[in-house]
Design a protein around this motif. Structure first.
Motif, PDB file in Angstrom:
ATOM      1  N   SER A 296       0.827  -1.199   0.000  1.00 41.36           N
ATOM      2  CA  SER A 296       0.000   0.000   0.000  1.00 41.36           C
ATOM      3  C   SER A 296       0.872   1.263   0.000  1.00 41.36           C
ATOM      4  O   SER A 296       0.539   2.267  -0.640  1.00 41.36           O
TER       5      SER A 296
ATOM      6  N   ASN B 257      -3.820  -1.152  -7.527  1.00 42.25           N
ATOM      7  CA  ASN B 257      -3.887  -2.292  -6.607  1.00 42.25           C
ATOM      8  C   ASN B 257      -4.663  -3.401  -7.289  1.00 42.25           C
ATOM      9  O   ASN B 257      -5.887  -3.342  -7.393  1.00 42.25           O
TER      10      ASN B 257
ATOM     11  N   SER C  11      -8.994   0.304  -5.742  1.00 39.33           N
ATOM     12  CA  SER C  11      -9.022   1.430  -4.816  1.00 39.33           C
ATOM     13  C   SER C  11      -9.833   2.573  -5.418  1.00 39.33           C
ATOM     14  O   SER C  11      -9.904   2.719  -6.637  1.00 39.33           O
TER      15      SER C  11
ATOM     16  N   HIS D 211      -8.899   5.392  -5.589  1.00 39.26           N
ATOM     17  CA  HIS D 211      -7.926   6.274  -6.223  1.00 39.26           C
ATOM     18  C   HIS D 211      -7.385   5.698  -7.534  1.00 39.26           C
ATOM     19  O   HIS D 211      -6.488   6.295  -8.144  1.00 39.26           O
ATOM     20  N   ASP D 212      -7.922   4.556  -7.978  1.00 42.22           N
ATOM     21  CA  ASP D 212      -7.418   3.948  -9.205  1.00 42.22           C
ATOM     22  C   ASP D 212      -7.625   4.845 -10.430  1.00 42.22           C
ATOM     23  O   ASP D 212      -6.889   4.740 -11.412  1.00 42.22           O
TER      24      ASP D 212
END
Length: 713
Positions: A226, A257, A262, A264-265
């Motif tokens: 992470s 990830n 996520s 935030h991807d």
């Protein structure tokens, strides 16, 4: 990078090549002289300004070419500085040294270095991108130089390790096991968080190369996936700022990830899309930008870049451009935001020079053949600096975006001897041969005005041209009677057909403006590119006798002397001045053998005919203006009726004149003068046709439809 040329420092005192110097300057002596340079640099505002904005470049001298190292530092024998021999490249060996001074910044970065035994010397690192720490290595860093080149530095007992190839020097991590124990400092920071925070501080201070270095150390200091994802995301953003698009894309994708998506991807896909956009890979960019938009549909930046990428794809697919908007954009930045339309053409085997460019379909006269955004073009229109600027930019981009190697290194190099490993990654960096880069630049670059439209104005300074590389256009071979014509808007290359072209036909362009005398122009081709032109005009003129060529040279020189190599403007010249020129023009016309020049241009007649157009225009002798304007068209190879009267359509000259025509702005000018003369004779329909033909020709010259009045400004 830099835009000025710096000559290499030549040795004033020499020792025999291959020998170890009897005496070198001590560390104290080196630091003392180095300090003097640093103080001069610090106290010279002009030098500081140059280093910030126009750092000079050490451009390679091809006669001094030597290959870069293609071996890993782990394969080389580490030797002390005391074993370096003058004038030797030390194949199979390397040095590991600590930077013992701040760098002096000139054409390269010069520092004092020392090895594990306390030996000291000068190290000059050239050709590094400004975005690299190696362009100004901080004191205390450890570097490895592979197969170092050692030479005199111009004064007694003063020598220098000279690194020309950027891949021959490596910045080592502080805990690299190859570093000898006496040079080891240990890591400056201990934890991954400390390195991350240091990277964040460097970012806020806009020291982006240091930020990348710190984020890289943070990644090496942690095993937390992470944590890695967040650092990859940060480093991706910094690499985007630096223009390191290959690395920015790789980091963005690593920040995803894969186990558990996520929120935030979207940022990872967005950064990957922006990086691919920077590489002009719009189709791949759209894949990531579409995903980013799907994950974050309300983000205005993602929306804007998605729309921008869609526009580029439309241009690539349709060849439809807003050229007027592009021209307006070029006044602010020469780097135009557009895609390349190349589908009308393909690279194939040429019977002339290996490879060539061919038509993928039938193309009509005046149609777009292709539109290509520059692979590389610096915003540098100073003729004295433009070559160095392009060389520096090419080296920088090959360092920062190794994927460009596939495109750039495929171009013709004039026969330069390669190792075959150029562009491959060794020790984490691409192998770059700066002499190969310069060879490719010399053989493939184009000179480009800010816009060809502006360059056709009589008052425009035509000598102010940038130099750029357009990889697709570089595959086109030369012909004096080419079937395409190029023009520019900023860094965009526009190619249009000057006559009808059949599918499968090879496409040709003029490498340089064609000289009227065949021996003069072919010497230019031989000296510059190593070939003799085999186009219809040159092949035909080789059948002309030496005596006829000498006679044409003599007559052309007489005309130019009589006219002072100028064309009449608005002045009214006396008949006594015009008649001798007209007589010489007739003699020059008779000096062209009918069996040689049947259907071919007669370029030595262009200047006298243009002069006579201007002279008779001043007298408002419309009939003679039309006569000599027709001669200009015929002498460029276009089919025009010989007789002064009779109906003909000047709009058909581009599609019905055969394969040996030569298109220039002088054709447009002749058609305009002819239109003016027809108007004066009351033949309004012919005047209209001439204007339409001139506008069509001007579109070929400038790349898109433009107002002919520009030619009078």
């Amino acid at each position: 990078m830099a835009v000025a040329v710096a000559a290499p420092n030549m040795a004033a005192v020499k020792e025999p090549a291959g020998t170890i110097p009897a005496r070198r300057l001590t560390k104290e002596e080196l630091l003392k002289s180095h300090q003097a340079y640093l103080e001069k640099q610090e106290n010279d505002p002009h030098a500081q300004h140059e280093h910030a904005h126009a750092r000079p470049v050490k451009q390679p001298i091809l006669s001094e070419a030597y290959p870069p190292s293609t071996k890993s530092i782990r394969e080389l024998e580490i030797i002390p500085l005391s074993e370096l021999r003058v004038g030797e490249h030390h194949r199979g060996k390397a040095i590991v040294v600590k930077i013992a001074s701040p760098p002096f910044i000139g054409a390269g970065a010069v520092s004092i270095v020392e090895d594990e035994f306390g030996n000291a010397d000068r190290l000059a690192i050239y050709n590094q991108p400004d975005t690299s720490i190696l362009s100004a290595v901080p004191e205390g860093c450890i570097v490895a130089v592979k197969e170092p080149f050692y030479r005199h530095n111009g004064s007694e007992n003063d020598f220098m390790i000279c690194v020309d190839h950027p891949s021959d020097v490596i910045l080592l991590r502080f805990n690299d096991p190859i570093i000898p124990e006496p040079l080891r400092l240990g890591p400056l920071l201990q934890t991954a968080d400390e390195w991350k925070n240091a990277g964040d501080r460097a970012f806020l201070e806009r020291d982006f190369p240091t930020a990348v270095f710190c984020y890289s150390e943070a990644l090496e200091s942690s095993t937390d996936p992470s944590f890695h994802a967040s650092i990859y995301s940060k480093r991706s953003g910094v690499n985007l700022i630096l223009g390191r698009y290959d690395s920015a894309k790789a980091d963005a994708l690593k920040s995803l990830n894969s186990d558990s998506p996520s929120p935030h991807d979207w940022k990872a896909h967005y950064n990957a899309g922006r990086a691919l956009y920077g590489l002009c890979k719009y189709s791949e960019a759209m894949t990531h930008l579409a995903k980013a938009l799907e994950l974050n549909p309300s983000n205005s930046s993602v929306q804007r870049d998605h729309e921008r990428c869609a526009a580029r794809l439309r241009e690539e697919q349709t060849g439809e451009y807003d050229f007027s908007a592009m021209l307006a954009s070029a006044q602010k930045s020469v780097h135009i935001d557009c895609g390349s339309f190349l589908s009308n053409t393909y690279v194939g085997t040429s019977p002339l020079h290996g490879r060539g460019l061919f038509a993928a379909r039938d193309i009509k006269a005046g149609e777009i053949v292709f539109v290509e955004k520059a692979t590389l073009m610096p915003n540098q229109y100073d003729p004295a600096r433009s070559s160095a600027a392009l060389y520096a930019l090419t080296v920088r981009q090959l360092c920062e975006n190794p994927s460009l190697s596939e495109t750039l290194l495929d171009l013709w190099d004039g026969g330069y001897e390669r190792s075959g490993k150029e562009g491959t990654i060794v020790d984490g960096v691409p192998v770059i041969d700066v002499y190969l880069v310069e060879s490719i630049r010399i053989k493939n670059c184009f000179s480009a005005p800010r816009s060809t439209f502006e360059d056709t104005r009589p008052s425009w300074p035509s000598h102010r041209q940038a130099r750029g590389l357009w990889a697709h256009a570089s595959y086109m071979n030369h012909a004096c009677v080419a079937n395409t014509m190029r023009s520019f808007i900023g860094d965009v290359f526009i190619s249009r057909a000057t006559r009808d072209i059949k599918a499968g036909e090879e496409l040709f362009q003029q490498y340089v403006p064609v000289r009227s005398l065949p021996d003069v122009r072919n010497k230019q081709f031989k000296d510059g590119w190593g070939f003799e032109c085999a186009c219809a005009l040159c092949a035909g003129e080789r059948r002309s006798s030496e005596a006829a060529l000498a006679r044409r040279k003599e007559l052309l020189a007489a005309v130019e002397k009589l006219c002072n190599k100028k064309l009449p403007r608005k002045e009214i010249l006396p008949e006594s001045t015009i008649r001798p020129v007209e007589k010489l023009a007739r003699q020059l016309e008779e000096a062209h053998e009918a069996d040689v020049y049947d259907g071919l241009p007669r370029l030595t007649l262009i200047y006298p005919c243009n002069w006579l157009i201007g002279a008779y225009r001043g007298h408002k002798n419309h009939t003679k203006v039309i006569r000599y304007a027709k001669k200009v068209l015929r002498n460029f190879g276009f089919r025009v009726p010989e007789e002064d009267g009779g109906e003909w359509d000047p709009r058909e000259i581009y599609s019905k004149s055969g394969n040996a025509t030569l298109m220039t702005v002088h054709v447009v000018a002749a058609l305009r003068r002819m239109a003016e003369a027809y108007e004066g004779l009351g033949q309004k329909e012919m005047a209209k046709r001439c204007i339409e033909a001139a506008k069509f020709g001007y579109m070929m010259v400038t790349g898109f439809e433009n107002d002919l009045s520009n030619l009078d400004k």
